[in-house]
Design a protein around this motif. Sequence first.
Motif, short mmCIF file in Angstrom:
data_model
loop_
_atom_site.label_atom_id
_atom_site.label_comp_id
_atom_site.label_asym_id
_atom_site.label_seq_id
_atom_site.Cartn_x
_atom_site.Cartn_y
_atom_site.Cartn_z
N ARG A 153 0.76 -1.11 0.17
CA ARG A 153 -0.04 -0.06 -0.07
C ARG A 153 0.64 1.15 -0.17
O ARG A 153 0.38 2.25 -0.51
N HIS A 154 2.03 1.19 0.77
CA HIS A 154 2.90 2.56 0.61
C HIS A 154 4.28 2.10 1.03
O HIS A 154 4.71 1.08 1.72
N GLU A 170 4.66 0.14 7.38
CA GLU A 170 3.99 -1.35 7.78
C GLU A 170 4.88 -2.44 7.88
O GLU A 170 5.89 -2.59 6.74
N TYR A 205 4.05 -0.37 12.15
CA TYR A 205 2.84 -0.73 12.64
C TYR A 205 2.50 -1.96 11.78
O TYR A 205 2.85 -2.22 10.72
N ARG A 207 -1.53 -4.82 11.18
CA ARG A 207 -2.60 -5.41 11.45
C ARG A 207 -2.83 -6.12 12.47
O ARG A 207 -2.13 -7.22 12.68
N LEU A 212 -4.76 -1.97 15.05
CA LEU A 212 -3.39 -1.92 14.68
C LEU A 212 -2.63 -2.30 15.99
O LEU A 212 -2.99 -1.97 17.02
N LEU A 236 -0.66 8.83 11.27
CA LEU A 236 -0.95 7.62 10.84
C LEU A 236 -2.43 7.33 10.45
O LEU A 236 -2.84 6.90 9.36
N LEU A 240 -3.70 6.80 6.50
CA LEU A 240 -4.61 5.72 6.11
C LEU A 240 -5.77 6.22 5.61
O LEU A 240 -6.30 5.58 4.52
N LEU A 243 -5.10 7.03 1.94
CA LEU A 243 -4.71 5.96 1.26
C LEU A 243 -6.21 5.43 0.53
O LEU A 243 -6.47 5.00 -0.48
N GLY A 244 -7.44 5.54 1.49
CA GLY A 244 -8.56 5.11 1.13
C GLY A 244 -9.40 6.06 0.47
O GLY A 244 -9.03 7.24 0.20
N SER A 249 -12.59 7.80 9.34
CA SER A 249 -12.29 6.57 9.82
C SER A 249 -11.93 6.81 11.27
O SER A 249 -11.76 7.65 12.03
#
Length: 295
Positions: A153-154, A170, A205, A207, A212, A236, A240, A243-244, A249
């Motif tokens: 993702r990054h 991540e 971090y 999942r 997290l 963070l 996130l 990115l979404g 959130s």
Amino acid sequence: MRTYPFVTVDVFTDRRFGGNQLAVFPDARGLSDAEMQSLAAEFNLSETTFVLPPTDPANTARVRIFHRTAEMPFAGHPNVGTGYVLADRAVDGVLRFEEIAGLVEVRVERDAAGTLTGTTISAPQALTLGGELPVPLAAACAGIDPAGIITARHAPTLAADGGSWRLLVEVTPEAMAAAGPDIAGFRRTVAAHAELGGQLSLYLYRREGAGLRARMFSPLSGTWEDAATGSAATPLAGFLLHLGGEDSSAIDIVQGVEMGRPSLLRAAARRTEGGIRATVGGGCVPVLRGEAMLG
């Protein structure tokens, strides 16, 4: 002899000797900059706060935050903990702290019986993203194999929202467990990247269920590992969301487990006209009271 009362609280926890420790001087009038820095070094905690009268009487206080070697423009757990200590100064459940990075709003939290339980703070600035750092450099800082860094993702990315840059990385569960700061790796990285200003905070971090797990290392500023880093949780959460595709959130972050000081940070982010803004909150527990004696 001048004396200055202080209190300590454990932040982002509901029990003593968990979370992140903080020392708070509720009335720091008369202390010089050098004395504040010396007291922060004496406590040897990740941060110590000093409360002064606000410049604008519409605000609650001016809050200065020092780590072991320097003053900080903003930090997370110092605001959560200082808000807890100053909760009786809240107006309609809200405190407003003047800080170098801007105005920090703190919302006081109480249970159904009215008992103070914790606070939630808003980061003073919108999310700002810096550059990306190479995977091998990030891995060297964390003392892990580069294969332990997830880049689907990054890439390792610098982010901030009023505080210092945090390198968001991540990692796999195995890399998280094996990680430990490599001081030589940190020094090589800051030498190769002048934009870091000689400092680097590495925030790993992964999942875990719906939330997290995280670890944070900042050895160049004296924090080998941090039990709870609110000023990394907010960028963070914002990153996130960036990115979404959601408008907002919320996510729970567990940190400090490897240190024996488990912490729970409740982070959230939302899109606004001025950019992505984030909050972080948690519980606090008072631990110590005393006086600092100065000549």
